[in-house]
Motif scaffolding. Structure first.
Motif, PDB file in Angstrom:
ATOM      1  N   GLU A 180       0.841  -1.195   0.000  1.00 54.37           N
ATOM      2  CA  GLU A 180       0.000   0.000   0.000  1.00 54.37           C
ATOM      3  C   GLU A 180       0.880   1.249   0.000  1.00 54.37           C
ATOM      4  OE1 GLU A 180      -3.947  -1.395   2.455  1.00 54.37           O
ATOM      5  OE2 GLU A 180      -2.173  -0.847   3.621  1.00 54.37           O
ATOM      6  N   VAL A 181       0.530   2.206  -0.856  1.00 51.11           N
ATOM      7  CA  VAL A 181       1.264   3.473  -0.924  1.00 51.11           C
ATOM      8  C   VAL A 181       0.300   4.586  -0.527  1.00 51.11           C
ATOM      9  CG1 VAL A 181       2.577   5.035  -2.391  1.00 51.11           C
ATOM     10  CG2 VAL A 181       2.659   2.565  -2.821  1.00 51.11           C
ATOM     11  N   PHE A 182       0.707   5.390   0.447  1.00 50.02           N
ATOM     12  CA  PHE A 182      -0.169   6.422   0.990  1.00 50.02           C
ATOM     13  C   PHE A 182       0.252   7.824   0.527  1.00 50.02           C
ATOM     14  CE2 PHE A 182      -0.346   2.786   3.827  1.00 50.02           C
ATOM     15  CZ  PHE A 182      -1.710   2.617   3.959  1.00 50.02           C
ATOM     16  N   ALA A 183      -0.700   8.758   0.658  1.00 51.51           N
ATOM     17  CA  ALA A 183      -0.491  10.127   0.171  1.00 51.51           C
ATOM     18  C   ALA A 183       0.705  10.797   0.844  1.00 51.51           C
ATOM     19  CB  ALA A 183      -1.749  10.955   0.405  1.00 51.51           C
ATOM     20  N   ASP A 184       0.976  10.439   2.102  1.00 51.80           N
ATOM     21  CA  ASP A 184       2.094  11.087   2.813  1.00 51.80           C
ATOM     22  C   ASP A 184       3.437  10.420   2.513  1.00 51.80           C
ATOM     23  OD1 ASP A 184       1.899   8.703   4.145  1.00 51.80           O
ATOM     24  OD2 ASP A 184       1.325   9.567   6.078  1.00 51.80           O
ATOM     25  N   GLY A 185       3.437   9.461   1.552  1.00 51.72           N
ATOM     26  CA  GLY A 185       4.699   8.842   1.151  1.00 51.72           C
ATOM     27  C   GLY A 185       5.001   7.528   1.843  1.00 51.72           C
ATOM     28  N   ARG A 186       4.250   7.236   2.909  1.00 47.50           N
ATOM     29  CA  ARG A 186       4.460   5.943   3.578  1.00 47.50           C
ATOM     30  C   ARG A 186       4.062   4.805   2.654  1.00 47.50           C
ATOM     31  NH1 ARG A 186       0.831   4.598   7.292  1.00 47.50           N
ATOM     32  NH2 ARG A 186      -0.533   6.285   6.580  1.00 47.50           N
ATOM     33  N   SER A 187       4.661   3.632   2.870  1.00 50.39           N
ATOM     34  CA  SER A 187       4.175   2.435   2.184  1.00 50.39           C
ATOM     35  C   SER A 187       4.332   1.250   3.118  1.00 50.39           C
ATOM     36  CB  SER A 187       4.927   2.207   0.873  1.00 50.39           C
ATOM     37  OG  SER A 187       6.236   1.778   1.126  1.00 50.39           O
ATOM     38  N   ALA A 188       3.464   0.254   2.934  1.00 50.02           N
ATOM     39  CA  ALA A 188       3.489  -0.905   3.828  1.00 50.02           C
ATOM     40  C   ALA A 188       2.933  -2.130   3.104  1.00 50.02           C
ATOM     41  CB  ALA A 188       2.644  -0.621   5.070  1.00 50.02           C
ATOM     42  N   TRP A 189       3.556  -3.281   3.329  1.00 48.50           N
ATOM     43  CA  TRP A 189       3.052  -4.530   2.751  1.00 48.50           C
ATOM     44  C   TRP A 189       1.728  -4.897   3.406  1.00 48.50           C
ATOM     45  CZ3 TRP A 189       5.007  -6.280  -1.583  1.00 48.50           C
ATOM     46  CH2 TRP A 189       6.306  -5.934  -1.930  1.00 48.50           C
ATOM     47  N   VAL A 190       0.790  -5.335   2.595  1.00 50.69           N
ATOM     48  CA  VAL A 190      -0.507  -5.785   3.105  1.00 50.69           C
ATOM     49  C   VAL A 190      -0.320  -7.137   3.781  1.00 50.69           C
ATOM     50  CG1 VAL A 190      -2.821  -6.534   2.405  1.00 50.69           C
ATOM     51  CG2 VAL A 190      -1.769  -4.540   1.318  1.00 50.69           C
ATOM     52  N   GLU A 191      -0.960  -7.294   4.946  1.00 53.02           N
ATOM     53  CA  GLU A 191      -0.900  -8.589   5.621  1.00 53.02           C
ATOM     54  C   GLU A 191      -2.042  -9.484   5.176  1.00 53.02           C
ATOM     55  OE1 GLU A 191      -0.206  -8.742   9.778  1.00 53.02           O
ATOM     56  OE2 GLU A 191       1.064  -6.961   9.745  1.00 53.02           O
ATOM     57  N   ALA A 192      -1.771 -10.785   5.135  1.00 58.18           N
ATOM     58  CA  ALA A 192      -2.802 -11.749   4.748  1.00 58.18           C
ATOM     59  C   ALA A 192      -3.939 -11.701   5.760  1.00 58.18           C
ATOM     60  CB  ALA A 192      -2.204 -13.142   4.683  1.00 58.18           C
ATOM     61  N   ARG A 193      -5.156 -11.911   5.270  1.00 55.44           N
ATOM     62  CA  ARG A 193      -6.334 -11.820   6.125  1.00 55.44           C
ATOM     63  C   ARG A 193      -6.865 -13.204   6.464  1.00 55.44           C
ATOM     64  NH1 ARG A 193      -9.921  -7.293   4.891  1.00 55.44           N
ATOM     65  NH2 ARG A 193     -11.496  -8.864   4.502  1.00 55.44           N
ATOM     66  N   ALA A 194      -7.195 -13.385   7.731  1.00 57.93           N
ATOM     67  CA  ALA A 194      -7.709 -14.687   8.169  1.00 57.93           C
ATOM     68  C   ALA A 194      -9.041 -15.007   7.490  1.00 57.93           C
ATOM     69  CB  ALA A 194      -7.871 -14.706   9.683  1.00 57.93           C
ATOM     70  N   ASP A 195      -9.842 -13.960   7.201  1.00 58.51           N
ATOM     71  CA  ASP A 195     -11.148 -14.272   6.600  1.00 58.51           C
ATOM     72  C   ASP A 195     -11.004 -14.665   5.126  1.00 58.51           C
ATOM     73  OD1 ASP A 195     -10.485 -11.692   6.020  1.00 58.51           O
ATOM     74  OD2 ASP A 195     -12.477 -10.855   6.330  1.00 58.51           O
ATOM     75  N   ASP A 196      -9.893 -14.270   4.475  1.00 60.99           N
ATOM     76  CA  ASP A 196      -9.638 -14.785   3.132  1.00 60.99           C
ATOM     77  C   ASP A 196      -9.346 -16.287   3.185  1.00 60.99           C
ATOM     78  OD1 ASP A 196     -10.020 -12.407   1.796  1.00 60.99           O
ATOM     79  OD2 ASP A 196      -7.905 -11.865   1.777  1.00 60.99           O
ATOM     80  N   ASP A 197      -8.571 -16.689   4.206  1.00 63.63           N
ATOM     81  CA  ASP A 197      -8.288 -18.123   4.375  1.00 63.63           C
ATOM     82  C   ASP A 197      -9.581 -18.887   4.631  1.00 63.63           C
ATOM     83  OD1 ASP A 197      -5.562 -17.980   3.998  1.00 63.63           O
ATOM     84  OD2 ASP A 197      -5.116 -17.705   6.124  1.00 63.63           O
TER      85      ASP A 197
END
Lengths: 162, 84
Positions: free
Chosen positions: A126-143
């Motif tokens: 994920e890339v945010f407007a303030d320049g931060r970015s972070a990897w998305v974590e896997a979701r338990a409800d997807d599993d």
């Protein structure tokens, strides 16, 4: 086997064009289930950056699509997943499932999405407007969503388990 | 030679997308390889001390840490997938 198309690409896809290709030469299709995933905004998100494992991604997508054809008796199936930087509001994934009747088309479309989310090697940052970015974590409800198909398709699913 | 691939935050933290190394003499399984990588310390030590947060593929198929490995295998380490 019915015609199966799987593709990983940075470029946009054209749903009408892909649907026409899927239906070409078919005379027993009664409906096409279609799902388009879109980059959802919120919390300052401006884009997703999608990475994949070339080679394994395509082979896993092919296995998932083949499983759907077998389980739901599809007459054809197309799965296209985009990679690279995708801004909020842009389409990210397309699933088309052609079947004789709508029930199978709807179900197969949902099945493919559930398994794509848990069994195809893609990762989102994920890339945010303030320049931060972070990897998305896997979701338990997807599993959980993917696992509900296991009882129905245990034989086909065993080899795809992560 | 083993070809080892790293994706997503593993690649970011390790500072490399891949590496090749000879099959360690006493490495029979993915778990053995994880033990060797962890012994490097630093980010390798931190990441491979917590194998539960990592998924693995051997020759482009999902595998468990018990999976056997052999010379010339392609072994990929990555976080749980988040596509779709």
């Amino acid at each position: 086997m019915p015609p199966v198309t799987v593709r990983v690409q940075p470029d946009p896809f054209d749903t009408a064009h892909e649907t026409a290709l899927l239906l070409r030469g078919q005379d027993m299709v009664g409906g096409v289930g279609a799902f388009t995933g879109v980059v959802r905004g919120g919390n300052g998100l401006v884009a997703l950056e999608l990475e994949h494992y070339p080679g394994m991604t395509e082979s896993q997508m092919q296995r998932i699509a083949d499983s759907a054809c077998e389980r739901f008796g599809l007459l054809g199936c197309t799965v296209i997943h985009r990679v690279g930087r995708l801004e909020v509001g842009m389409p990210i994934v397309l699933v088309l499932c052609a079947a004789a009747h709508r029930g199978s088309a709807f179900e197969a479309t949902e099945f493919i999405m559930d398994w794509l989310k848990t069994r195809a090697p893609f990762w989102k940052r994920e890339v945010f407007a303030d320049g931060r970015s972070a990897w998305v974590e896997a979701r338990a409800d997807d599993d959980a969503a993917a696992a509900r198909w296991d009882g129905i398709v245990a034989a086909a699913g065993a080899e795809l388990k992560k | 030679m083993l070809h080892i691939l790293y994706f997503a935050w593993l690649r970011d933290r390790l500072g490399r997308a891949d590496e090749t190394l000879p099959l360690p003499a006493d490495a029979r399984s993915v778990q053995d390889l994880i033990t060797q990588l962890r012994a490097r310390g630093g980010e390798y030590g931190a990441i491979f001390a917590r194998p539960e947060q990592i998924r693995v593929a051997v020759n482009q198929r999902f595998a468990t840490v018990a999976a056997p490995i052999a010379a010339n295998d392609e072994i990929a380490f990555f976080p749980p997938v988040t596509g779709g």
